[in-house]
Each structure stands twice: as structure tokens, then as C-alpha cells.
Scaffold this motif. Structure first.
Motif, short mmCIF file in Angstrom:
data_model
loop_
_atom_site.label_atom_id
_atom_site.label_comp_id
_atom_site.label_asym_id
_atom_site.label_seq_id
_atom_site.Cartn_x
_atom_site.Cartn_y
_atom_site.Cartn_z
N VAL A 132 5.21 -8.79 -9.03
CA VAL A 132 5.97 -7.80 -8.26
C VAL A 132 6.33 -8.40 -6.90
N ASP A 133 7.52 -8.11 -6.44
CA ASP A 133 7.90 -8.48 -5.08
C ASP A 133 7.19 -7.53 -4.12
N GLY A 134 6.13 -8.00 -3.49
CA GLY A 134 5.33 -7.17 -2.61
C GLY A 134 5.97 -6.90 -1.27
N MET A 135 7.18 -7.39 -1.04
CA MET A 135 7.91 -7.09 0.19
C MET A 135 8.95 -6.00 -0.05
N ASP A 136 8.94 -5.41 -1.23
CA ASP A 136 9.90 -4.37 -1.61
C ASP A 136 9.12 -3.10 -1.96
N VAL A 137 9.15 -2.12 -1.09
CA VAL A 137 8.34 -0.92 -1.28
C VAL A 137 8.73 -0.17 -2.55
N LEU A 138 10.01 -0.20 -2.92
CA LEU A 138 10.45 0.52 -4.11
C LEU A 138 9.99 -0.19 -5.39
N ALA A 139 9.99 -1.51 -5.37
CA ALA A 139 9.47 -2.26 -6.51
C ALA A 139 7.97 -2.01 -6.68
N CYS A 140 7.25 -1.94 -5.57
CA CYS A 140 5.81 -1.67 -5.63
C CYS A 140 5.56 -0.27 -6.20
N ARG A 141 6.40 0.67 -5.84
CA ARG A 141 6.26 2.04 -6.35
C ARG A 141 6.46 2.08 -7.86
N GLU A 142 7.53 1.46 -8.34
CA GLU A 142 7.83 1.50 -9.77
C GLU A 142 6.80 0.71 -10.58
N ALA A 143 6.36 -0.42 -10.04
CA ALA A 143 5.35 -1.22 -10.73
C ALA A 143 4.06 -0.43 -10.90
N MET A 144 3.66 0.29 -9.87
CA MET A 144 2.43 1.06 -9.95
C MET A 144 2.59 2.26 -10.90
N ARG A 145 3.76 2.85 -10.91
CA ARG A 145 4.00 3.94 -11.86
C ARG A 145 3.78 3.46 -13.29
N TYR A 146 4.33 2.29 -13.61
CA TYR A 146 4.21 1.75 -14.96
C TYR A 146 2.76 1.35 -15.27
N ALA A 147 2.12 0.70 -14.32
CA ALA A 147 0.74 0.24 -14.53
C ALA A 147 -0.20 1.42 -14.75
N LYS A 148 -0.03 2.47 -13.96
CA LYS A 148 -0.88 3.64 -14.14
C LYS A 148 -0.63 4.29 -15.50
N GLU A 149 0.63 4.39 -15.88
CA GLU A 149 0.97 4.98 -17.18
C GLU A 149 0.32 4.19 -18.31
N CYS A 158 0.82 -1.21 0.00
CA CYS A 158 0.00 0.00 0.00
C CYS A 158 0.86 1.26 0.00
N VAL A 159 1.97 1.26 0.72
CA VAL A 159 2.82 2.45 0.78
C VAL A 159 3.50 2.69 -0.57
N GLY A 160 4.05 1.65 -1.16
CA GLY A 160 4.72 1.80 -2.45
C GLY A 160 3.77 2.17 -3.56
N ALA A 161 2.63 1.46 -3.63
CA ALA A 161 1.66 1.73 -4.69
C ALA A 161 1.09 3.14 -4.57
N GLU A 162 0.73 3.52 -3.36
CA GLU A 162 0.12 4.83 -3.15
C GLU A 162 1.05 5.96 -3.55
N SER A 163 2.36 5.74 -3.45
CA SER A 163 3.31 6.81 -3.79
C SER A 163 3.32 7.14 -5.27
N SER A 164 2.75 6.27 -6.09
CA SER A 164 2.66 6.54 -7.54
C SER A 164 1.26 6.93 -7.98
N LEU A 165 0.37 7.13 -7.01
CA LEU A 165 -1.01 7.49 -7.30
C LEU A 165 -1.34 8.87 -6.78
N THR A 166 -2.51 9.37 -7.15
CA THR A 166 -3.07 10.58 -6.54
C THR A 166 -4.48 10.21 -6.06
#
Length: 387
Positions: free
Chosen positions: A254-271, A96-104
């Protein structure tokens, strides 16, 4: 966190300035992609992410805040200060923390009943979450919904749903609304989150089918915490590669135990979704330290040694703290102090909630009935829904 952190092998990565104060950090985990016919341009995220030092420290603090709140909730449940169902997010905070960082907050989120942490990342407060679980008027649903029904409509958080998998078609409907005026330029994306147990629900695939036909910006995310309601994915699912389950949708592991991987994955998915290319199916592999709910000790289908090994080797907070120290972005002492300060903030907020008044008898039926309904108890008679 820090006794483990000191034992971990340092994993320094080359840092590059990415413009301004942003830092480019190589990811420690790799993605797996599924590109069906017609989606050959689905190449997957970068092998790095970009963020500032303040954001990185913020990720650490937010994960600590969530874990402290959930740990206190566990204690209050055993003290019978919280009753009913209670599903905790301990161990899964990076998602949730990583994904949310790439969302609004223009993007929407709908999830199942393990929803406390998502309410926080959507701009909610510890007061709203704990107040809701304790049936207090300060809760986000005025104490009427409890643990499984957190909502924050103004920030496009739609809960908090108690029926396994039922949130997925609702999420597809929300995404349909985001693309209704202009499918090629939707107003946002919707995350429809479900667990590995719900991955076997038929309604999920009906929703994916409609989302694909209509090309809507829905990101279906399986939070694979390995054990559903108490059954290992190996025993409960004939096919355990959840990011490929939809076959015709592009998929991403995605490795869901890696906050930075979750952030980048969500950035790409949203794009991807915002460019009008339609939905995505993601699997974020994680691990819940607690049982499925507080009624489940979580030890009949796995060993305590297994849980402890995951904590020592893969814990998302330990992993980020070790990275910050290795990269020279923070010291162990600084992170330790921040952890203590954050824990005290959470404890103070929870203590204040415990002094709040429970929901009044007169309020219980408000916003529920729109026609007069008489409810009687020993010393009260209330007509709800009266005009």
C-alpha cells in the motif's frame, strides 16, 4: 502545504454518488498483492474508496492535528521539556488516519514506540500524549510510561512497546482472543504494527506462523519508513519486498503516503480477516521526515535534498489537500483556515498541559508493585504496594 499544493498538477477523477452523501473517489495509487497457494480468492482492494465530504475534511484535519502535535513535541524536546526517548510520526500520518477510518474500537491495535499518533486516532487527546511525555499526572499512563508507552485500554489500544518487534506475538495473542469463541466470526481484528527494521526479527515470523496455523484475524503491518534505526532497507535487508516476506500469508502493498489508499486497504483487510480466512501481511510504504528518534539528526544516511523532495512530491497532507481542491470539495482558503484553527487548538491544549503538576513521588510506584516495596529519597520514604 499550500505553496506546494498550488504547484501540483490537478488530478481530477470522476466522482460518482455511492448512495446517500457518500462519494466514490478513484485512488491515485495502485496496490500490489501476493496470493500464495490456497488464497487465490485474495484479489486485493478496490481501485476506489467511498466516503463523505465531512470524512475527507476530517482526514485532513486529523493529519494536521497529528503533525502539529509532533512538531511541538520536537520543539519541547530541544527545550528539555520532554526527556528520554521520543520517536516522532511526522510524514507518516496517512497510515494511522486512513487505517483507523475503516476500523472501530472493537478492533485492537498494538504498535512499537512510534505511537503518539495512534493514541490520538484511538480516541486519545493531545493532553494525554503530551502529558505522558512530560511526566505529568494528566498523561495517558499517569506520566509513568513516557513517549514509548501510550495506552488506551478502553478503546483496545495496547501501546506503545519499547522492544523492537516484541509487539507482534502479543498482537497475535490479542487476535487469538478475538477468534477464540468462534474462529469463523471473530469479534474484531488486531493490527500488529512494526517497522522495516523489526521485519528482520525472528519473533515476527513465529507469530505469523501461529496466526496462520490457528487462522486468527491478525493484520501484520510493516510501516516501511525506509531507514529502520538509521540504516537503509537496501543495506539492512536482503529482501526488501516486505509484503511477501511471510511467503504463505496473503500480502498487500500500500502507498502509505495516500490516506485514501490506506483507508481502502484496511477496509479490504478487515473484511478478509472477519470472514474467518486468517491473517494478512501488509506493507505500507511511507517516509519519516525526522530521524529515528530525537537523538538522531537523520542526515548521516540520507541527504536533506532527498527529504525535501519527498515533502514536495509525496507529502500526505499536501496530497489530500490538493485532491480536495481539485475535486471542488474545498477551497485552498478554507483548508488554510482549518489548518490554522487546528494548530491553535493543539497549541492551546499543550499550553494547558505545561501548567499541570508532575506525577507525585507517592504515585510513582502505584499500580506497579503489589507487594510492599520501600523507596527512599533525600526527603521521602514511601512504601509502594502496601495493602
Amino acid at each position: 502545504f499550500f505553496s506546494v499544493c498550488c504547484k501540483m498538477k490537478a488530478f481530477r477523477r470522476v466522482l460518482q454518488q455511492a448512495g446517500g452523501d457518500a462519494i466514490r473517489l478513484a485512488l491515485q495509487s495502485e496496490f500490489k498483492i501476493h496470493s500464495p497457494e490456497g488464497t487465490e480468492d485474495f484479489k486485493g482492494p478496490n481501485d476506489y474508496t467511498e466516503c463523505t465530504k465531512d470524512q475527507l475534511i476530517g482526514f485532513f484535519k486529523e493529519m494536521v492535528r497529528i503533525r502539529r502535535m509532533e512538531t511541538k513535541a520536537s520543539q519541547m524536546y530541544t527545550q528539555k521539556k520532554i526527556r528520554g526517548f521520543c520517536h516522532l510520526y511526522i510524514g507518516q500520518e496517512a497510515i494511522c488516519v486512513g487505517a483507523e477510518s475503516s476500523l472501530t474500537f472493537s478492533d485492537a491495535i498494538i504498535t512499537a514506540y512510534r505511537d503518539h499518533a495512534w493514541h490520538l486516532t484511538r480516541g486519545g487527546t493531545v493532553t494525554e500524549v503530551i502529558g505522558e511525555m512530560q511526566g505529568k499526572s494528566s498523561g495517558c499512563s499517569k506520566g509513568k510510561g513516557g513517549s514509548m508507552h501510550m495506552y488506551k485500554a478502553e478503546n483496545n489500544f495496547y501501546g506503545g512497546n519499547g522492544i523492537v518487534g516484541a509487539q507482534c506475538p502479543v498482537g497475535a495473542g490479542i487476535a487469538f482472543g478475538q477468534a477464540y469463541e468462534n474462529p469463523e466470526k471473530p469479534t474484531g481484528v488486531t493490527l500488529a504494527l512494526y517497522g522495516d527494521g523489526a521485519a528482520n526479527q525472528g519473533q515476527l515470523y513465529e507469530a505469523m506462523n501461529m496466526a496462520s496455523i490457528w487462522n486468527i484475524p491478525c493484520i501484520f503491518i510493516c510501516e516501511n519508513n525506509q531507514f529502520a534505526m538509521g540504516t537503509s532497507v537496501i543495506r539492512g535487508s536482503a529482501q526488501q519486498v516486505f509484503y511477501k516476506r511471510s511467503v504463505y500469508l496473503p500480502g498487500l502493498w500500500v502507498d502509505g503516503m495516500d490516506v485514501l489508499a490506506c483507508r481502502e486497504a484496511m477496509r479490504y483487510a478487515k473484511e478478509w480477516c472477519m470472514s474467518g480466512k486468517g491473517p494478512i501481511c501488509m506493507e505500507m510504504q511511507t517516509y519519516r521526515y525526522m530521524g529515528h528518534s530525537m537523538s538522531d539528526p537523520g542526515t548521516s544516511y540520507r541527504t536533506r535534498d532527498e527529504v525535501q523532495k519527498v515533502k514536495e512530491e509525496r507529502d500526505c497532507i499536501t496530497k489530500l489537500s490538493a485532491r480536495l481542491v481539485a475535486e471542488g470539495l474545498a477551497t485552498e482558503a478554507e483548508l488554510k483556515d482549518l489548518e490554522k484553527k487546528t494548530n491553535k487548538e493543539v497549541d492551546k491544549e499543550i499550553a494547558a498541559v505545561e501548567a499541570h503538576e508532575p506525577i507525585s513521588f507517592e504515585e510513582i510506584g502505584t499500580d506497579i508493585y503489589d507487594v510492599p516495596v520501600t523507596v527512599r529519597s533525600c526527603d521521602h520514604t514511601v512504601i509502594y504496594g502496601s495493602k
